[in-house]
Write a protein that holds these residues in place. Structure first.
Motif, mmCIF file in Angstrom:
data_model
loop_
_atom_site.group_PDB
_atom_site.id
_atom_site.type_symbol
_atom_site.label_atom_id
_atom_site.label_comp_id
_atom_site.label_asym_id
_atom_site.label_seq_id
_atom_site.Cartn_x
_atom_site.Cartn_y
_atom_site.Cartn_z
ATOM 1 N N ILE A 23 -6.677 0.505 -4.455
ATOM 2 C CA ILE A 23 -7.224 -0.530 -5.332
ATOM 3 C C ILE A 23 -6.391 -1.799 -5.246
ATOM 4 O O ILE A 23 -6.894 -2.898 -5.155
ATOM 5 N N PHE A 27 -7.615 -5.376 -4.183
ATOM 6 C CA PHE A 27 -7.452 -6.470 -5.142
ATOM 7 C C PHE A 27 -6.895 -7.708 -4.442
ATOM 8 O O PHE A 27 -7.368 -8.827 -4.641
ATOM 9 N N SER A 38 -18.222 -9.398 -8.539
ATOM 10 C CA SER A 38 -17.427 -8.174 -8.498
ATOM 11 C C SER A 38 -18.109 -7.000 -9.175
ATOM 12 O O SER A 38 -18.476 -7.044 -10.342
ATOM 13 N N GLY A 40 -16.264 -4.370 -8.871
ATOM 14 C CA GLY A 40 -15.022 -3.625 -8.673
ATOM 15 C C GLY A 40 -14.221 -3.446 -9.941
ATOM 16 O O GLY A 40 -13.107 -2.936 -9.915
ATOM 17 N N VAL A 41 -14.794 -3.842 -11.063
ATOM 18 C CA VAL A 41 -14.006 -3.868 -12.285
ATOM 19 C C VAL A 41 -14.194 -2.591 -13.101
ATOM 20 O O VAL A 41 -15.305 -2.272 -13.500
ATOM 21 N N GLY A 42 -13.099 -1.900 -13.342
ATOM 22 C CA GLY A 42 -13.169 -0.652 -14.103
ATOM 23 C C GLY A 42 -12.974 -0.845 -15.585
ATOM 24 O O GLY A 42 -12.356 -0.028 -16.247
ATOM 25 N N GLU A 43 -13.495 -1.942 -16.108
ATOM 26 C CA GLU A 43 -13.388 -2.138 -17.558
ATOM 27 C C GLU A 43 -14.650 -2.828 -18.080
ATOM 28 O O GLU A 43 -15.342 -3.509 -17.321
ATOM 29 N N TYR A 129 -9.829 9.169 -10.831
ATOM 30 C CA TYR A 129 -9.011 8.037 -11.270
ATOM 31 C C TYR A 129 -7.674 8.042 -10.533
ATOM 32 O O TYR A 129 -7.080 9.085 -10.311
ATOM 33 N N VAL A 130 -7.206 6.846 -10.187
ATOM 34 C CA VAL A 130 -6.093 6.712 -9.252
ATOM 35 C C VAL A 130 -4.719 7.108 -9.804
ATOM 36 O O VAL A 130 -3.774 7.251 -9.040
ATOM 37 N N ARG A 367 -17.635 2.636 -4.708
ATOM 38 C CA ARG A 367 -17.759 2.621 -6.171
ATOM 39 C C ARG A 367 -18.289 1.275 -6.633
ATOM 40 O O ARG A 367 -17.653 0.247 -6.428
ATOM 41 N N HIS B 155 -16.271 -17.735 -21.372
ATOM 42 C CA HIS B 155 -15.850 -16.339 -21.431
ATOM 43 C C HIS B 155 -14.462 -16.126 -20.848
ATOM 44 O O HIS B 155 -13.993 -16.873 -20.017
ATOM 45 N N ILE B 156 -13.852 -15.085 -21.356
ATOM 46 C CA ILE B 156 -12.521 -14.719 -20.885
ATOM 47 C C ILE B 156 -12.645 -14.147 -19.468
ATOM 48 O O ILE B 156 -13.579 -13.403 -19.179
ATOM 49 N N ARG B 158 -11.754 -11.692 -16.391
ATOM 50 C CA ARG B 158 -11.169 -10.370 -16.150
ATOM 51 C C ARG B 158 -10.596 -10.336 -14.741
ATOM 52 O O ARG B 158 -10.959 -11.162 -13.910
ATOM 53 N N LEU B 159 -9.746 -9.360 -14.488
ATOM 54 C CA LEU B 159 -9.285 -9.154 -13.115
ATOM 55 C C LEU B 159 -10.509 -8.837 -12.256
ATOM 56 O O LEU B 159 -11.423 -8.161 -12.712
ATOM 57 N N PRO B 160 -10.537 -9.314 -10.986
ATOM 58 C CA PRO B 160 -11.722 -9.070 -10.169
ATOM 59 C C PRO B 160 -11.863 -7.607 -9.740
ATOM 60 O O PRO B 160 -12.963 -7.145 -9.444
ATOM 61 N N VAL B 161 -10.756 -6.888 -9.686
ATOM 62 C CA VAL B 161 -10.793 -5.470 -9.320
ATOM 63 C C VAL B 161 -9.807 -4.753 -10.217
ATOM 64 O O VAL B 161 -8.700 -5.223 -10.426
ATOM 65 N N SER B 162 -10.222 -3.625 -10.795
ATOM 66 C CA SER B 162 -9.270 -2.825 -11.559
ATOM 67 C C SER B 162 -9.653 -1.358 -11.441
ATOM 68 O O SER B 162 -10.791 -1.043 -11.102
ATOM 69 N N PRO B 163 -8.686 -0.460 -11.680
ATOM 70 C CA PRO B 163 -8.934 0.955 -11.410
ATOM 71 C C PRO B 163 -9.947 1.565 -12.360
ATOM 72 O O PRO B 163 -10.553 2.564 -12.060
#
Ligand SMILES: Cc1ncc(COP(=O)(O)O)c(C=O)c1O
Lengths: 392, 163
Positions: A23, A27, A38, A40-43, A129-130, A367, B155-156, B158-163
């Protein structure tokens, strides 16, 4: 001449064995390109519901800024305990069986450290999960991957589990609803696993951080199975269900002996979880159901959109029943996950994490997080479609 | 409420122009089923109207809005119905609500200028015989309308990639 000082020789040997994060590497690639859409965002892409933020602001205005009990605010532990009783019919004593942590991340780390001796084997279901594999390595344990397959809907099967158990196996870590596959396991699936756990006398670390995000039927809590309450370290938190990732709040539930051992580490390394986040979490549990369900319904719509779209493009996508990830197979394109992700990023500016970042068995998959707006998902699908057509 | 119904209503509430095809792709229902469901919802009056929220200020057509509080004298036979009906027939009146508390009815009135609104209230509303008194509050700025925040900060990130 004296040799120049080299700080790297001071780095502990144990860290040399931690594989680089797929990841993290991805990134860095994405950060170099502008206007990327993206997946790619896990949130969550939602902002924390206002009533939760407002409660936190109010608490700060009133000066609630001190340390809490090492275990976390009793009021919060009671809310958590009531919720498990109400939702899953599992009773946890708020005084000795609930530990509030800095995210599930911390709970995972100290759960593993609390039970793993150097040389112990810990089975880690994959793709997953990593953080699981590195956490096992950090405590001197040996991670043993257990591959799940799309043929079995990415569930753990009893036979495959039996195959990787040895007399050194101490515990198994799994996560349903699953990141990155979106797979869930039903009660009967889990019961078959519970039988093996008892037979081989294992502990279970069950990461149920996506429990509220299920779309076909309710989540089964692993600890609610016969005989599993004492054998399970249950991990959960507020990041996903209540869109509170930056608050850093989670918790662990388990037998008093285990929780007090985790607490031993927690009190010296973390002291306590952030108080403002704990106050927000109380508000989330007391009054957050309606807003949370609204987000879940929106995820469900995006899920239909993305799974339908991917299948139409010809990237066969297994139906995810939980979390906010779709995990299509990219095998039909003849590319590896890594090639696919990189080319998709460079040629169409869409970021999606290659499946092998979540373990070898993720190879051949991608993913796609649907915690993104419907518009972004539609544009991403158009671009992915164009990319795949271009390969033919 | 069944799940599909709440999906359809929430989608349309957020975007009145969502086509049955779009709704189908968001719910897994067939386009025909979606169309049928929407028709039922329209017939039964659950869906009243498809509406567009317009920021008239940006168009340069700046309307003036006022909230008018009314105290009314009730007529024996009809209760509030009769007066409400008198009020909502005026096109200048954008909403009519019966309220509990210090006064009886709240109206929102729209006009081209403060003068126009003030005259409308004085001539048409205050003169109704059931109306005992009126209080007019002019709207200075609208921050949120029908659940939509009109000038939301960015808007706030976010990181472009996260686990
Ligand atoms: C399966 C899983 N467990 C744990 C976490 C970390 O959660 P927290 O924010 O509570 O540390 C994540 C975040 O992506 C996750 O996907």
């Amino acid at each position: 001449m004296r040799t120049p000082f080299d700080p790297s020789v001071f780095v502990a040997d144990r860290l040399q064995n931690v594989p680089p994060s797929g990841i993290r590497r991805f990134f860095d690639l994405v950060s170099e390109i502008d206007d990327v859409i993206s997946l790619g965002v896990g949130e969550p892409d939602f902002i924390t519901p206002w009533h939760i933020r407002e409660t936190c602001i109010h608490s700060i205005e009133h000066g609630e800024t001190a340390y809490t009990s090492n275990y976390g605010l009793l009021e919060l532990r009671e809310e958590i305990s009531w919720m498990y009783d109400r939702k899953h019919k599992v009773e946890y004593d708020p005084a000795s069986e609930v530990l509030v942590t800095t995210g599930v991340s911390e709970a995972l780390d100290i759960a593993i450290r609390a039970i793993v001796n150097p040389g112990d084997e810990v089975i880690v279901s994959q793709p997953s999960y990593v953080a699981y594999v590195p956490s096992v390595i950090f405590s001197g344990g040996i991670p043993v991957p257990l591959s799940t397959t799309v043929e079995n809907k990415f569930k753990i099967t009893p036979d495959e589990l039996e195959d990787v158990i040895t007399d050194k196996t101490k515990a198994i870590v799994f996560n349903y609803p699953n990141n990155p596959t979106g797979a869930t396991m039903d009660r009967s699936d889990l019961e078959a696993i519970a039988d093996i756990v008892v037979e081989h006398d294992l502990m279970v670390i069950s990461d149920e951080v996506y429990e509220c995000l299920t779309y076909n039927g309710d989540h089964t809590c692993f600890a609610s199975l016969d005989g599993m309450r004492e054998r399970t370290i249950l991990l959960n938190g507020f990041s996903k269900a209540y869109a509170m990732t930056g608050f850093r709040l989670g918790y662990a539930l388990g037998a008093p002996e285990i929780i007090s051992s985790m607490m031993l580490i927690h009190q010296y390394t973390m002291l306590c979880a952030p108080v403002t986040a704990q106050i927000g979490a109380i508000e989330a549990l007391r009054n957050g159901e309606a807003e949370m369900q609204k987000m879940v319904r929106e995820y469900d719509r995006r899920r239909h959109l993305i799974v339908g779209g991917l299948n139409k493009i010809g990237l066969e996508c297994f139906e995810p029943k939980g979390a906010f990830y779709a995990f299509p197979s990219i095998e039909s394109t003849g590319l590896t996950s890594d090639e696919f992700s990189q080319r998709l990023l460079n040629e169409q500016k869409v970021a999606a994490v290659p499946g092998d970042a979540f373990g070898k068995s993720g190879e051949g998959f991608l993913r796609c997080a649907y915690a993104a707006s419907q518009d972004d998902i539609r544009t991403a699908l158009d671009r992915i479609g164009e990319f795949v057509d271009g390969l033919k | 409420m069944d799940k599909q119904l709440s999906h359809i209503l929430e989608i349309l509430e957020g975007d009145a122009r969502a086509a049955p095809k779009d709704i189908a792709s968001l719910t897994g229902m067939s386009v025909e089923d979606v169309s049928k469901k929407i028709e039922q919802l329209e017939k039964s009056g659950i869906i009243r109207k498809y509406k567009t929220i317009i920021d008239w200020d940006l168009v340069g057509e700046s309307y003036v809005y006022a909230v008018i509080e009314l105290k009314v004298i009730l007529e024996r036979k009809y209760g509030y119905e009769k007066i409400a009906e008198r009020l909502y027939k005026f096109p200048e009146v954008r909403s009519v609500r019966l309220l509990s508390g210090g006064y009886d009815i709240a109206l929102t009135v729209r006009g081209k200028s403060m003068k126009e609104v003030a005259f409308f209230v004085a001539e048409k509303i205050a003169t109704l015989e059931q109306v005992q008194s009126t209080t007019t509050h002019f709207v200075l700025k609208t921050y949120k309308e029908d659940g939509v925040i009109l000038h939301e900060p960015e808007h706030i990130k976010r990181l472009p990639v996260s686990p």
